[in-house]
Design a protein around this motif. Structure first.
Motif, PDB file in Angstrom:
ATOM      1  N   VAL A  11       9.195  23.053 -57.791  1.00  0.00           N
ATOM      2  CA  VAL A  11       9.889  23.119 -56.504  1.00  0.00           C
ATOM      3  C   VAL A  11       9.185  24.062 -55.530  1.00  0.00           C
ATOM      4  O   VAL A  11       9.325  23.925 -54.315  1.00  0.00           O
ATOM      5  CB  VAL A  11      11.359  23.546 -56.676  1.00  0.00           C
ATOM      6  CG1 VAL A  11      12.135  22.504 -57.455  1.00  0.00           C
ATOM      7  CG2 VAL A  11      11.473  24.900 -57.351  1.00  0.00           C
ATOM      8  N   MET A  12       8.416  25.024 -56.055  1.00  0.00           N
ATOM      9  CA  MET A  12       7.665  25.932 -55.195  1.00  0.00           C
ATOM     10  C   MET A  12       6.236  25.433 -54.986  1.00  0.00           C
ATOM     11  O   MET A  12       5.745  25.355 -53.855  1.00  0.00           O
ATOM     12  CB  MET A  12       7.633  27.329 -55.818  1.00  0.00           C
ATOM     13  CG  MET A  12       9.004  27.944 -56.045  1.00  0.00           C
ATOM     14  SD  MET A  12       9.881  28.304 -54.523  1.00  0.00           S
ATOM     15  CE  MET A  12       8.954  29.719 -53.930  1.00  0.00           C
ATOM     16  N   VAL A  66       3.675  28.444 -62.274  1.00  0.00           N
ATOM     17  CA  VAL A  66       4.263  27.769 -63.428  1.00  0.00           C
ATOM     18  C   VAL A  66       5.531  28.503 -63.860  1.00  0.00           C
ATOM     19  O   VAL A  66       6.060  29.333 -63.114  1.00  0.00           O
ATOM     20  CB  VAL A  66       3.235  27.631 -64.573  1.00  0.00           C
ATOM     21  CG1 VAL A  66       2.098  26.702 -64.133  1.00  0.00           C
ATOM     22  CG2 VAL A  66       2.660  28.983 -64.977  1.00  0.00           C
ATOM     23  N   GLY A  67       6.018  28.233 -65.072  1.00  0.00           N
ATOM     24  CA  GLY A  67       7.351  28.697 -65.426  1.00  0.00           C
ATOM     25  C   GLY A  67       7.472  30.126 -65.914  1.00  0.00           C
ATOM     26  O   GLY A  67       8.347  30.874 -65.479  1.00  0.00           O
ATOM     27  N   THR A  96       3.247  32.713 -60.141  1.00  0.00           N
ATOM     28  CA  THR A  96       4.336  32.681 -61.116  1.00  0.00           C
ATOM     29  C   THR A  96       5.083  34.016 -61.114  1.00  0.00           C
ATOM     30  O   THR A  96       4.475  35.072 -61.003  1.00  0.00           O
ATOM     31  CB  THR A  96       3.763  32.449 -62.525  1.00  0.00           C
ATOM     32  OG1 THR A  96       2.901  31.308 -62.500  1.00  0.00           O
ATOM     33  CG2 THR A  96       4.861  32.250 -63.556  1.00  0.00           C
ATOM     34  N   THR A  97       6.405  33.973 -61.244  1.00  0.00           N
ATOM     35  CA  THR A  97       7.155  35.199 -61.523  1.00  0.00           C
ATOM     36  C   THR A  97       7.082  35.417 -63.026  1.00  0.00           C
ATOM     37  O   THR A  97       7.681  34.683 -63.805  1.00  0.00           O
ATOM     38  CB  THR A  97       8.617  35.089 -61.065  1.00  0.00           C
ATOM     39  OG1 THR A  97       8.642  34.969 -59.633  1.00  0.00           O
ATOM     40  CG2 THR A  97       9.401  36.330 -61.459  1.00  0.00           C
ATOM     41  N   ILE A 116      -5.582  37.870 -58.943  1.00  0.00           N
ATOM     42  CA  ILE A 116      -4.540  38.502 -58.140  1.00  0.00           C
ATOM     43  C   ILE A 116      -3.193  38.017 -58.647  1.00  0.00           C
ATOM     44  O   ILE A 116      -2.957  36.801 -58.714  1.00  0.00           O
ATOM     45  CB  ILE A 116      -4.673  38.137 -56.645  1.00  0.00           C
ATOM     46  CG1 ILE A 116      -6.048  38.521 -56.098  1.00  0.00           C
ATOM     47  CG2 ILE A 116      -3.547  38.770 -55.830  1.00  0.00           C
ATOM     48  CD1 ILE A 116      -6.281  40.001 -55.987  1.00  0.00           C
ATOM     49  N   ASP A 117      -2.299  38.940 -59.083  1.00  0.00           N
ATOM     50  CA  ASP A 117      -0.931  38.519 -59.390  1.00  0.00           C
ATOM     51  C   ASP A 117      -0.153  38.579 -58.087  1.00  0.00           C
ATOM     52  O   ASP A 117      -0.164  39.579 -57.375  1.00  0.00           O
ATOM     53  CB  ASP A 117      -0.286  39.365 -60.486  1.00  0.00           C
ATOM     54  CG  ASP A 117      -0.328  40.864 -60.238  1.00  0.00           C
ATOM     55  OD1 ASP A 117      -1.418  41.454 -60.335  1.00  0.00           O
ATOM     56  OD2 ASP A 117       0.753  41.442 -59.974  1.00  0.00           O
TER      57      ASP A 117
END
Length: 288
Positions: A11-12, A66-67, A96-97, A116-117
């Motif tokens: 969705v993102m 991703v998840g 991703t979180t 890079i996060d």
């Protein structure tokens, strides 16, 4: 314009990749369900790759959304993972979180390229409208190269420290949201029980110190009992699990966050795992 890959069309990721294509970047996409990647290409052009490695090969920037930690590790370090095909001097940007630990692990694993996060805030609406806030961890030089590309879908982007700092900032973001939503839910519940005109009261107090994004954007649907949109409870519990795990590691005391996490567990028990996070009000009304 850059050659970029986008891994993960949820969705993102789906609209974020669309914004990159709309800005003229050459976009290759990968998604675990290949049909979704093919659909994206049919709508926006570019190319679909069969594996993360094929998506990453030859790209200046590789983006991922991703998840969770396991999904991220699979698409980067697993068989046919992106890291095995990344070009020298390329930049991997992870939206991703996830945990700060996986961010540091990926930064350490990078060989000849940078990581890079960069978790985001703004939800699906922010991704659709290209107005996300991006919290970044990593080195200054690769961030400076990636920032103009991220601007395709971001309203604000900031480097906050070394690897893992973006994920830690996202945890702070979720701590703030958890408390704000619970406070708003309790206020609306209290007002209903007191027989007040909720819309009139919120219109008044939102002009003062109680104002928040949650109040401005969620009180009407909360008051109407509509929770079938937005950021799902299941996703919020995943995020809060990361937060509470990091708190145990760094010695933080988060009593309100831990309590709200349990309230969200109650909502899941009610069958509301896919409800919006504002469904904390439904829990109060049922208990009432």
């Amino acid at each position: 314009m850059a050659k970029v890959a986008f891994i993960g069309l949820g969705v993102m990721g789906y609209p974020m990749a669309r914004h990159l294509a709309a800005k003229g970047h050459e976009v290759t996409v990968y998604n675990r369900t290949g049909a979704k990647a093919e659909r994206w290409v049919s709508e926006f052009g570019g190319r679909a790759a069969p594996t993360p490695a094929e998506a990453a090969r030859g790209q200046e920037f590789v983006f991922a959304c991703v998840g969770n930690d396991d999904d991220l590790r699979q698409v980067t370090l697993g068989a046919d993972g992106a890291f095995g095909a990344m070009e020298k001097g390329a930049v991997f940007v992870d939206h991703t979180t996830a945990s700060a630990g996986i961010a540091r692990e990926l930064a350490a694993a990078a060989d000849g390229f940078d990581v890079i996060d960069a978790p985001v805030s703004g939800g699906q609406a922010g991704a659709e409208n290209g107005v996300l806030t991006v919290m970044c961890g990593g080195e200054a030089a690769p961030f400076a190269r990636a920032e103009p590309v991220m601007a395709a879908y971001a309203r604000a982007t900031r480097l906050l420290g070394p690897a893992g700092s973006g994920q830690l900032a996202k945890m702070m973001n979720q701590i703030c949201i958890a408390g704000a939503v619970q406070g708003l839910a309790e206020a609306i519940h209290f007002g209903k029980q007191a027989g007040l005109d909720i819309e009139a009261v919120i219109d008044t107090i939102s002009k003062g110190a109680a104002q928040s994004w949650q109040m401005e954007n969620r009180y009407k649907t909360m008051n109407e009992g509509k929770f079938d949109f937005g950021f799902a409870v299941d996703w919020m519990r995943k995020d809060l699990s990361i937060v509470l795990g990091e708190a145990r590691s760094n010695g933080s005391t988060l009593p309100v966050t831990a309590l709200v996490d349990q309230f969200y567990a109650d909502v899941q028990t009610m069958g509301g795992g896919r409800w919006d996070t504002s469904s904390l009000l439904a829990r109060l009304e049922r208990k009432g």
